[in-house]
Design a protein around this motif. Sequence first.
Motif, mmCIF file in Angstrom:
data_model
loop_
_atom_site.group_PDB
_atom_site.id
_atom_site.type_symbol
_atom_site.label_atom_id
_atom_site.label_comp_id
_atom_site.label_asym_id
_atom_site.label_seq_id
_atom_site.Cartn_x
_atom_site.Cartn_y
_atom_site.Cartn_z
ATOM 1 N N ARG A 129 0.830 -1.203 0.000
ATOM 2 C CA ARG A 129 0.000 0.000 0.000
ATOM 3 C C ARG A 129 0.865 1.253 0.000
ATOM 4 O O ARG A 129 0.637 2.190 -0.740
ATOM 5 C CB ARG A 129 -0.934 -0.002 1.216
ATOM 6 C CG ARG A 129 -2.029 -1.045 1.086
ATOM 7 C CD ARG A 129 -2.903 -1.036 2.320
ATOM 8 N NE ARG A 129 -3.894 -2.090 2.242
ATOM 9 C CZ ARG A 129 -5.047 -1.979 1.653
ATOM 10 N NH1 ARG A 129 -5.386 -0.861 1.078
ATOM 11 N NH2 ARG A 129 -5.898 -2.989 1.641
ATOM 12 N N HIS A 137 -11.772 0.952 -5.168
ATOM 13 C CA HIS A 137 -10.902 0.611 -4.054
ATOM 14 C C HIS A 137 -9.684 1.500 -3.886
ATOM 15 O O HIS A 137 -8.976 1.391 -2.893
ATOM 16 C CB HIS A 137 -10.409 -0.839 -4.219
ATOM 17 C CG HIS A 137 -9.607 -1.046 -5.474
ATOM 18 N ND1 HIS A 137 -10.198 -1.247 -6.708
ATOM 19 C CD2 HIS A 137 -8.264 -1.076 -5.693
ATOM 20 C CE1 HIS A 137 -9.253 -1.408 -7.617
ATOM 21 N NE2 HIS A 137 -8.072 -1.299 -7.034
ATOM 22 N N ARG A 138 -9.433 2.401 -4.830
ATOM 23 C CA ARG A 138 -8.195 3.163 -4.762
ATOM 24 C C ARG A 138 -8.363 4.584 -5.264
ATOM 25 O O ARG A 138 -8.991 4.818 -6.302
ATOM 26 C CB ARG A 138 -7.120 2.446 -5.584
ATOM 27 C CG ARG A 138 -5.758 3.090 -5.525
ATOM 28 C CD ARG A 138 -4.797 2.305 -6.371
ATOM 29 N NE ARG A 138 -3.453 2.833 -6.290
ATOM 30 C CZ ARG A 138 -2.459 2.471 -7.089
ATOM 31 N NH1 ARG A 138 -2.682 1.572 -8.024
ATOM 32 N NH2 ARG A 138 -1.266 2.988 -6.968
ATOM 33 N N THR A 196 -5.911 8.215 -5.724
ATOM 34 C CA THR A 196 -4.618 8.885 -5.595
ATOM 35 C C THR A 196 -4.846 10.390 -5.632
ATOM 36 O O THR A 196 -5.634 10.884 -6.445
ATOM 37 C CB THR A 196 -3.640 8.467 -6.707
ATOM 38 O OG1 THR A 196 -4.179 8.853 -7.982
ATOM 39 C CG2 THR A 196 -3.417 6.961 -6.697
ATOM 40 N N GLY A 207 -7.522 -4.785 -4.845
ATOM 41 C CA GLY A 207 -6.589 -4.278 -5.835
ATOM 42 C C GLY A 207 -5.894 -5.380 -6.600
ATOM 43 O O GLY A 207 -5.070 -5.120 -7.471
ATOM 44 N N VAL A 230 -5.394 4.309 1.078
ATOM 45 C CA VAL A 230 -5.510 3.783 -0.278
ATOM 46 C C VAL A 230 -6.905 4.060 -0.837
ATOM 47 O O VAL A 230 -7.050 4.638 -1.913
ATOM 48 C CB VAL A 230 -5.227 2.266 -0.324
ATOM 49 C CG1 VAL A 230 -5.457 1.726 -1.733
ATOM 50 C CG2 VAL A 230 -3.802 1.966 0.113
#
Length: 229
Positions: A5, A116-117, A119, A135, A214
Amino acid sequence: MRFSRMAAIAATFVLALTLGGCATTPGSTPTSEPAVSPSADATADGACAYPTSPRPAAKAVEVPPAEPTVTGEVSVTIATSAGDLNLTLDADKAPCAVNNFVSLAEQGYFDGTSCHRLTTSGIFVLQCGDPSGTGSGGPGYSFADELDPKETYPAGTVAMANAGPNTNGSQFFLVYQDAPGALAPAYTPFGTFDEASVKVVQDVAKAGLADDQVAPKTPVDISAVTVAP
């Protein structure tokens, strides 16, 4: 390739980003579950190849038809807990990626899953398409990239996450902010999402990351993906 992660987060600030799961993600790079790399030439006479990957499917699903079922622009609505996301897929530019997405959507593969992610530095993407939420989940098969060496990923781009060349599966990412040059031309772009949808994802990003650093703090749960007739 897969990152821990924290490593995944750090990776986002480097050159090429991998998007997660079976793929690589921007920001750390978008990545997705490992898959056997098919030949770079995935199409022959308009057909697409979807070879079996080593990892079992995260959710039962049929392999897409070898002959793409759609052409031109394809309108798709992703209904989420954060708001609807309106996509326009380009089946002429990326026929196998769009064929795959439409097949998965029509089989309900994305229904009941969560993005799920997220950035929020270096690269700016929301990554979805993994029923396992880890992921590393995918559909149990892979397919080749459909890329131009001069690909760019401006805000509003929809692209495949991967774990290296020709390892596309079910994971995809939505670019919600420009970051010129942050992503190497290694992720198949297969559509766009409109300004209102970009705003939905931007609002999610403003709330920041969950405790695991994350996932998005504001959940983005997909209830249904509808492909316009």
